[in-house]
Design an enzyme around this catalytic site. Structure first.
Site, mmCIF file in Angstrom:
data_model
loop_
_atom_site.group_PDB
_atom_site.id
_atom_site.type_symbol
_atom_site.label_atom_id
_atom_site.label_comp_id
_atom_site.label_asym_id
_atom_site.label_seq_id
_atom_site.Cartn_x
_atom_site.Cartn_y
_atom_site.Cartn_z
ATOM 1 N N ASP A 1 55.590 63.480 134.666
ATOM 2 C CA ASP A 1 54.550 63.826 133.695
ATOM 3 C C ASP A 1 53.949 65.206 133.967
ATOM 4 O O ASP A 1 52.801 65.470 133.614
ATOM 5 C CB ASP A 1 53.429 62.772 133.683
ATOM 6 N N GLU A 2 54.729 66.096 134.564
ATOM 7 C CA GLU A 2 54.207 67.424 134.918
ATOM 8 C C GLU A 2 54.215 68.390 133.738
ATOM 9 O O GLU A 2 53.575 69.439 133.794
ATOM 10 C CB GLU A 2 55.035 68.051 136.053
ATOM 11 N N LYS A 24 57.477 68.874 131.892
ATOM 12 C CA LYS A 24 58.845 69.402 131.854
ATOM 13 C C LYS A 24 59.289 69.676 130.431
ATOM 14 O O LYS A 24 60.041 70.619 130.183
ATOM 15 C CB LYS A 24 59.798 68.417 132.537
ATOM 16 N N LYS A 76 57.517 70.734 127.887
ATOM 17 C CA LYS A 76 56.999 72.025 127.429
ATOM 18 C C LYS A 76 57.771 73.172 128.073
ATOM 19 O O LYS A 76 58.101 74.154 127.412
ATOM 20 C CB LYS A 76 55.513 72.139 127.766
ATOM 21 N N GLY A 107 59.000 60.039 129.255
ATOM 22 C CA GLY A 107 58.787 60.732 127.994
ATOM 23 C C GLY A 107 58.374 62.168 128.220
ATOM 24 O O GLY A 107 57.729 62.504 129.201
ATOM 25 N N HIS A 108 58.785 63.027 127.309
ATOM 26 C CA HIS A 108 58.365 64.420 127.306
ATOM 27 C C HIS A 108 57.588 64.669 126.021
ATOM 28 O O HIS A 108 58.049 64.317 124.939
ATOM 29 C CB HIS A 108 59.570 65.362 127.346
ATOM 30 N N GLN A 154 61.798 61.890 134.942
ATOM 31 C CA GLN A 154 61.051 61.549 136.163
ATOM 32 C C GLN A 154 60.861 62.788 137.062
ATOM 33 O O GLN A 154 60.707 63.869 136.549
ATOM 34 C CB GLN A 154 61.710 60.381 136.912
ATOM 35 N N THR A 189 53.376 58.929 128.066
ATOM 36 C CA THR A 189 54.044 59.185 126.802
ATOM 37 C C THR A 189 54.851 57.984 126.355
ATOM 38 O O THR A 189 54.924 57.662 125.170
ATOM 39 C CB THR A 189 54.979 60.409 126.937
ATOM 40 N N THR A 204 54.645 54.618 127.905
ATOM 41 C CA THR A 204 53.998 53.315 128.040
ATOM 42 C C THR A 204 52.561 53.289 127.539
ATOM 43 O O THR A 204 52.030 52.222 127.253
ATOM 44 C CB THR A 204 53.975 52.887 129.522
ATOM 45 N N GLY A 205 51.916 54.453 127.471
ATOM 46 C CA GLY A 205 50.508 54.491 127.122
ATOM 47 C C GLY A 205 49.589 54.103 128.266
ATOM 48 O O GLY A 205 48.369 54.076 128.125
ATOM 49 N N LYS A 210 48.866 72.857 132.973
ATOM 50 C CA LYS A 210 47.537 72.259 132.785
ATOM 51 C C LYS A 210 46.443 72.883 133.647
ATOM 52 O O LYS A 210 45.507 72.211 134.066
ATOM 53 C CB LYS A 210 47.602 70.746 133.018
ATOM 54 N N GLY A 258 47.215 75.531 128.095
ATOM 55 C CA GLY A 258 46.887 74.691 126.957
ATOM 56 C C GLY A 258 48.109 73.892 126.562
ATOM 57 O O GLY A 258 49.216 74.140 127.051
#
Length: 427
Positions: free
Chosen positions: A13-14, A16, A18, A40-41, A223, A298, A300-301, A330, A414
């Protein structure tokens, strides 16, 4: 041109997606080489947000060929649902290429994944329950089903029969669940065969021929390093190789053709699922990062666990992957903090560790040793060069770079595609 790998340098979730999309106009192929729809991306283009799960981020870049490599496991229902969703929004998906050697996720593996996690109780791993792990296990046990098998019904039926001899015993005798029949599984897979066929190719040949022509291939990890099955925080890891080494095995591109590895790190740290996390925050600061950074999975929520930047993890990722460049994402989330802690080492039972402890027990008991850097209040979303950043933001980036083992070549300021501060050209 050589191949370039984009690797997550934390627990995923870094950002990737973007980073991949940022490079998309400079590359000819974008290859997803591991994982499945358990990650997810998120890519933001203008006012549009796209959540990708199985499809490579290159699907959003005109002229770029997106490839699902042999190292991926594919839920065909999810694949076509994702394709239909993008097509409905005007995105052309006809360029997609799928490896004939990628494995598919049969329904019985989704069932086994879910019931196994419940059976483990407090020892659960925190999987997404999408059948990823059992399908990789089948691959290693040589009872898996590959994309190419869908085009020979006789072979497909034989493979399903063989797999169900084992799976039926597990479902009925261990978990007290009704096992599916062979016809049910075969029919559920064959329903996709005709639609899938035009996408399928020998992707190893395709990608190596592209490199021979001087084209650029971008290898996109699902991942991240600390979730890698070999090099992550085992057993709280994924089921595939998410490092630069996995980029080679999951695509069929040899190591000598890859000379750039871009590691993606957040300006803080997050994690989804179970497992140790030394800098995790359980107070208002953690909730602040989660809220401002929109830290929800992204796929699983699920709320992500949040903590401060961990340079020990970043150094480890740089070493394992041979990172040549970091993209720090970020940074804008840290705006407005009076001071920003950075983990520089661990304390394990009174002993300082400047590098990752080799033992799982030591890492589980690691306490972060922090240095504190002054924060900034200015809006940085308009920064496009390093000089555009406020002085304290520049100092934060410099400090993190010095601690992390590779240069920082871009900084996310952003969520949008163009909200990136370029420090050094990536391609």
């Amino acid at each position: 041109m050589p191949a370039i790998a984009i690797i997550g340098a934390q627990w995923g979730d870094e950002g990737k997606g973007k980073a991949t999309d940022l490079l998309g106009s400079s590359v000819d192929y974008v290859v997803k080489f591991n994982g499945g729809n358990n990650a997810g991306h998120t890519v933001v283009i203008g006012d549009e947000k796209y959540a990708l799960h199985l499809l490579p981020s290159g699907i959003l870049t005109p002229g770029c060929t997106p490839v699902i490599g042999n190292g991926v496991v594919i839920d065909l229902d999810v694949l076509f649902h994702e394709i239909d969703g993008l097509e409905a929004r005007g995105i052309d998906t006809s360029r997609l290429v799928v490896s004939a050697s990628a494995h598919v996720i049969p329904d019985y593996n989704r069932t086994i994944d879910k019931v196994t996690e419940r059976f483990l109780g407090s020892r659960r791993i925190g999987t997404t329950g999408r059948g990823i792990g059992p399908t990789y296990a089948d691959k290693m046990n040589r009872i898996g089903i590959r994309v190419q098998d869908l085009f020979d019904e006789s072979i497909l039926r034989q493979k399903v029969e063989g797999a169900l001899e084992l799976k039926s015993q597990i479902l009925t005798k261990v978990y007290n669940r009704k096992a599916p029949g062979v016809d049910e599984i075969v029919d559920g897979l064959l329903v996709h065969a005709d639609r899938l066929r035009p996408y399928v190719a020998d992707t190893v040949l395709l990608l190596n021929q592209a490199l021979d022509r001087g084209e650029t291939v971008l290898l996109e990890a699902g991942q991240a390093t600390l979730l890698d099955v070999d090099h992550g925080t085992y057993p709280f890891v994924t089921s595939s190789s998410a490092t630069a080494g996995g980029a080679c095995t999951g695509s069929g591109i040899p190591p000598m053709r890859m000379d750039q590895v871009i590691g993606i790190v957040k300006a803080y740290t997050t994690r989804v699922g179970e497992g140790p996390f030394p800098t995790e925050l359980f107070d208002d600061a953690g909730e602040h990062l989660r809220k401002v950074g929109h830290e929800y999975g992204t796929t699983t929520g699920r709320p992500r666990r949040c903590g401060w930047y961990d340079s020990v993890v970043a150094r480890y990722a740089a070493r394992v992957n041979g990172v040549t460049d970091f993209v720090l994402t970020k940074l804008d989330v840290l705006t407005g903090l009076e001071q920003v802690p950075v983990c520089v080492a661990y304390d394990v039972n009174g002993v300082r560790h400047d590098e990752m402890p080799v033992n799982q027990t030591d890492f589980h008991h690691a306490k972060p040793i922090f240095e504190y850097l002054p924060g900034w209040w200015e809006d940085i979303s308009g920064a496009r060069t390093f000089a555009d950043l406020p002085e304290n933001a520049q100092n934060y980036v410099k400090a993190v770079e010095k601690l992390s083992g590779a240069r920082i070549s871009a900084v996310g300021v952003g969520p949008a595609r163009d909200e990136t501060c370029v420090v050094h050209p990536l391609v």
